[in-house]
Design an enzyme around this catalytic site. Structure first.
Site, PDB file in Angstrom:
ATOM      1  N   GLN A   1       4.824  -5.339  19.063  1.00  0.00           N
ATOM      2  CA  GLN A   1       4.307  -4.637  20.228  1.00  0.00           C
ATOM      3  C   GLN A   1       3.598  -3.365  19.750  1.00  0.00           C
ATOM      4  O   GLN A   1       4.240  -2.372  19.433  1.00  0.00           O
ATOM      5  CB  GLN A   1       5.429  -4.283  21.211  1.00  0.00           C
ATOM      6  CG  GLN A   1       4.909  -3.633  22.469  1.00  0.00           C
ATOM      7  CD  GLN A   1       5.992  -3.328  23.479  1.00  0.00           C
ATOM      8  OE1 GLN A   1       5.923  -2.304  24.166  1.00  0.00           O
ATOM      9  NE2 GLN A   1       6.990  -4.189  23.587  1.00  0.00           N
TER      10      GLN A   1
ATOM     11  N   TYR B   1      13.655   4.579  27.892  1.00  0.00           N
ATOM     12  CA  TYR B   1      12.860   4.911  29.083  1.00  0.00           C
ATOM     13  C   TYR B   1      13.783   5.482  30.165  1.00  0.00           C
ATOM     14  O   TYR B   1      14.592   4.767  30.754  1.00  0.00           O
ATOM     15  CB  TYR B   1      12.148   3.679  29.627  1.00  0.00           C
ATOM     16  CG  TYR B   1      11.130   3.049  28.710  1.00  0.00           C
ATOM     17  CD1 TYR B   1      10.570   3.750  27.644  1.00  0.00           C
ATOM     18  CD2 TYR B   1      10.716   1.733  28.910  1.00  0.00           C
ATOM     19  CE1 TYR B   1       9.641   3.158  26.803  1.00  0.00           C
ATOM     20  CE2 TYR B   1       9.776   1.140  28.079  1.00  0.00           C
ATOM     21  CZ  TYR B   1       9.244   1.851  27.027  1.00  0.00           C
ATOM     22  OH  TYR B   1       8.327   1.267  26.201  1.00  0.00           O
TER      23      TYR B   1
END
Length: 332
Positions: free
Chosen positions: A186, A68
């Site tokens: 996830q 990210y």
């Protein structure tokens, strides 16, 4: 700022000793611009303030990833934790999305890459141990066993407390589980994106694998704040501009779904986003939902999902909408 939900219930994450709140802080967007899956420019001061607001509201975990912002999100999380005066939240991050000198993302599950990525994340986050370390994507598929073995070795070495996977299907989890237990999965999950319901969620329940879902508001589309005008004005480097769900023929249907969620939420003093998040939390297999916040003030319209329960009648209305208005097929 006070919150009526500042004392949130907690749920045990899979086979771990981590008791997590039903909603966690998602740090994807705060990575800022300059990489392939950017949400556009981001003010770091606002990011830190948003993290602190979420922690004040009772959230006890932050989910980030090395990729990210190509390391920047982890650095912002570290700054926020350094300035936070309360109890430190759990920190979850991810490996496998490496990048080269040209800032191009290069998937790798090679053991040496995983070890290097872990050390880099610990340095950027300025912590001694990662609470949950996750394989971001099962790519390359043929290296899943090597990568998962490396995560298990990092766990034994004490650099990470628990290990999980992200975006894996049931067959891929079975391959990893033959090597070492999986604490969590996830996956993407929302009213629009329901692919995990048939096989993945039952598999996780059978094997005591916790589930922390991402994009429960479909990247803001179901927040109740998204409009055609906002979508048209998204920055050129916001990945959502080219996403199927933010373009026709799906967009009209998805905004109508957001309107339904807005109506349902309003009955309870909640937002459409809180209704969307609560919908994902209705499943007993789902331990928690990741909520991305970019600026202070957003917690008030999202984190109330933690204790919001949709009624059977409201769930039936959502199902009826989906039945009446299936997702249109993409054209071109």
């Amino acid at each position: 700022m006070g919150y009526p939900f500042a004392v949130m219930e907690k749920r045990k994450l899979g086979n771990s000793d981590l008791d997590i709140t039903p909603v966690g802080f998602g740090a994807w967007a705060i990575g800022g611009s300059g990489w392939k899956f950017s949400w556009g420019a981001q003010d770091d001061d606002e990011s830190v303030a948003a993290i602190h607001e979420a922690l004040e509201a009772g959230v006890n975990w932050i989910d980030t990833a090395a990729v990210y912002g190509l390391g920047h999100s982890e650095e912002v999380v570290a700054r926020a934790l350094g300035e936070w005066k309360g109890e430190r939240p759990y920190v979850f991050t991810k490996c496998e999305r490496a990048w080269n000198a040209e800032r191009q993302i290069v998937p790798s599950l090679k053991a040496d890459s995983i070890r290097r990525e872990c050390d880099d994340s610990l340095r950027r986050l300025r912590i001694d141990v990662i609470d949950l370390y996750q394989v971001h994507w099962p790519q390359p598929d043929e290296d899943i066993e090597e990568g998962w073995t490396a995560l298990a070795e990092l766990q034994r070495a004490g650099k990470v407390r628990w290990i999980g996977v992200s975006n894996f299907n049931a067959a891929q989890m079975e391959r990893a589980r033959a090597i070492a237990p999986i604490t969590s999965l996830q996956p993407p999950y929302s009213i629009i994106e329901r692919g995990i319901e048939a096989d993945v969620l039952p598999y996780c329940a059978e094997h005591n694998i916790g589930v922390i879902v991402y994009s429960p508001m479909e990247s803001g589309l179901l927040s109740g704040a998204m409009t055609r005008e906002r979508i048209a004005a998204l920055p050129e480097d916001d990945w959502r501009r080219n996403n199927r769900d933010f373009n026709e023929p799906a967009l009209t249907r998805n905004l109508a779904l957001a309107d339904l969620l807005k109506e349902i939420g309003a009955r309870h003093g909640k937002t459409a986003g809180e209704a969307a998040i609560a919908w994902t939390l209705r499943r007993p297999e789902v331990t928690g939902a990741i909520v991305g916040l970019r600026r202070p003030g957003q917690a008030q319209g999202t984190l109330g999902a933690a204790d919001f329960r949709l009624s059977p009648e409201e769930l039936d209305r959502i199902e009826q909408f989906l039945s009446d208005r299936p997702l249109p097929a993409a054209t071109g």
